[in-house]
Design a protein around this motif. Sequence first.
Motif, PDB file in Angstrom:
ATOM      1  N   HIS A 104       0.231   4.081   1.151  1.00  0.00           N
ATOM      2  CA  HIS A 104       0.031   4.934   2.320  1.00  0.00           C
ATOM      3  C   HIS A 104       1.116   4.695   3.361  1.00  0.00           C
ATOM      4  CE1 HIS A 104      -2.501   5.678   6.192  1.00  0.00           C
ATOM      5  NE2 HIS A 104      -1.757   6.742   5.925  1.00  0.00           N
ATOM      6  N   ARG A 105       1.128   3.489   3.945  1.00  0.00           N
ATOM      7  CA  ARG A 105       2.069   3.184   5.019  1.00  0.00           C
ATOM      8  C   ARG A 105       2.841   1.898   4.782  1.00  0.00           C
ATOM      9  NH1 ARG A 105       0.007   5.468   9.889  1.00  0.00           N
ATOM     10  NH2 ARG A 105       1.517   4.239  11.063  1.00  0.00           N
ATOM     11  N   CYS A 152       0.835  -1.197   0.000  1.00  0.00           N
ATOM     12  CA  CYS A 152       0.000   0.000   0.000  1.00  0.00           C
ATOM     13  C   CYS A 152       0.872   1.250   0.000  1.00  0.00           C
ATOM     14  CB  CYS A 152      -0.919   0.004   1.218  1.00  0.00           C
ATOM     15  SG  CYS A 152      -2.004   1.454   1.303  1.00  0.00           S
ATOM     16  N   LYS A 208      -4.219  11.382  -5.988  1.00  0.00           N
ATOM     17  CA  LYS A 208      -4.361   9.921  -6.037  1.00  0.00           C
ATOM     18  C   LYS A 208      -3.706   9.334  -7.281  1.00  0.00           C
ATOM     19  CE  LYS A 208      -8.894   9.400  -5.449  1.00  0.00           C
ATOM     20  NZ  LYS A 208      -9.473  10.742  -5.097  1.00  0.00           N
ATOM     21  N   TRP A 247      -7.272   2.145   2.251  1.00  0.00           N
ATOM     22  CA  TRP A 247      -7.070   2.689   0.911  1.00  0.00           C
ATOM     23  C   TRP A 247      -7.431   1.607  -0.109  1.00  0.00           C
ATOM     24  CZ3 TRP A 247      -2.539   6.514  -0.183  1.00  0.00           C
ATOM     25  CH2 TRP A 247      -2.598   7.585   0.722  1.00  0.00           C
ATOM     26  N   ILE A 271      -9.613   6.945  -0.895  1.00  0.00           N
ATOM     27  CA  ILE A 271      -8.909   7.152   0.370  1.00  0.00           C
ATOM     28  C   ILE A 271      -9.966   7.313   1.453  1.00  0.00           C
ATOM     29  CG2 ILE A 271      -7.447   8.720   1.702  1.00  0.00           C
ATOM     30  CD1 ILE A 271      -5.970   9.403  -0.867  1.00  0.00           C
TER      31      ILE A 271
END
Length: 383
Positions: A98-99, A96, A143, A121, A132
């Motif tokens: 994001h993290r 992912c 995005k 996500w 999101i």
Amino acid sequence: MEKAMQIELSERLLAYNAQGTQALAEAPFRNDVSAYTDRARLAREQELLFRQTPLFMGISRQIPKPGDYLTNHLTGVPILVIRGDDGEAKAFLNVCRHRGAKLLEGCGKGKRRFSCPYHGWTYDTSGALVNILEEKKFGSVDKATLGLTPLPVEEKYGLIFVRPTPGEPVDIDKQLGGLAPEMAAFGFDSYVHYRTTEMSYNFNWKIVQDTFLETYHLPVLHKTTVSPLVDERVSTFDAYDLNLRMVAARRGYEKLADQKPEERDLLPYTAIIYLMFPNTTFIWQGDHAEAWCAYPDGDNPDRTNITFSLYAPSEPVDDSERRHWDNNFDIALATVEQEDFPLSEKLHAGFYSGAQNEIIYGRNEPSLIHYHKSLRKALGINR
């Protein structure tokens, strides 16, 4: 396999039988024990073989429909292969944006949208970030720049190969080194994935390939299991760039001599063993195919992770067919788990005893010799 190649190989097997010989290398080959134990060499293998080289991931019908997917974490890189809405196989880092959480596990079907298990996500089969969670609170981000990281992938002849590092495209024909027409002739694009298992052992990853690339050990280690089925005295060897094909004769193959060459069906009388460099032994077993894939366990040269998969020509239609494939799977697995791999652990432990600096592969082990020469070539080393 093409008919012309079946005829050629059957002629060679029958000639070897008549002459009391088999495919032979020019001379024995010495390999340094450190090829299996040296951490610096393993680091080079990880980078050049398991990051830069296209690797076999599976067959086409493992992911037949959009949203069908498989994953692989054993290269050291989390890989996601998914069938796109456009029908094409896609590959991404299974991470992912994001993290960094892993998105999907194992294999599955119909995931045309899938969400991160950490913060939700959501991505589609093209790898695009499509949602999101609580986007207004999260803040303004583009995005379009946060899609999954694509990996080079090619699907051909029913086989899927992925390069675990972004960049240069995959060329399956180049990777197979001349074996492409043979793979195409098998028709693996119509085969189905029946079953896979994963296992780990305390020996170097290359020993998995070593196990399958010679028949010399059959009458000793497999006296009551494989040896009654396979004539260890007769086998062929052919190099295809870094890859190879070895044909082992099943008992009774001499019957081919009673048939006109153009009428011979070689496949039921042989086990055809392909080494798809660097880490996959792909075996035609008469009425199905098997894949044995080996991976180093991190930076540990003394441990390997292995997957074993069976591919059948069609979906089983009843319990009788399922019993047939289960029996084939269980016999193959039991043989390596009870005979090959326990001995391999002891063999590998012996490398640390100081008994020898080198091991020797005989002239009657030409496939094994070619494999280790190919490894040296790919790694740019001479020992």
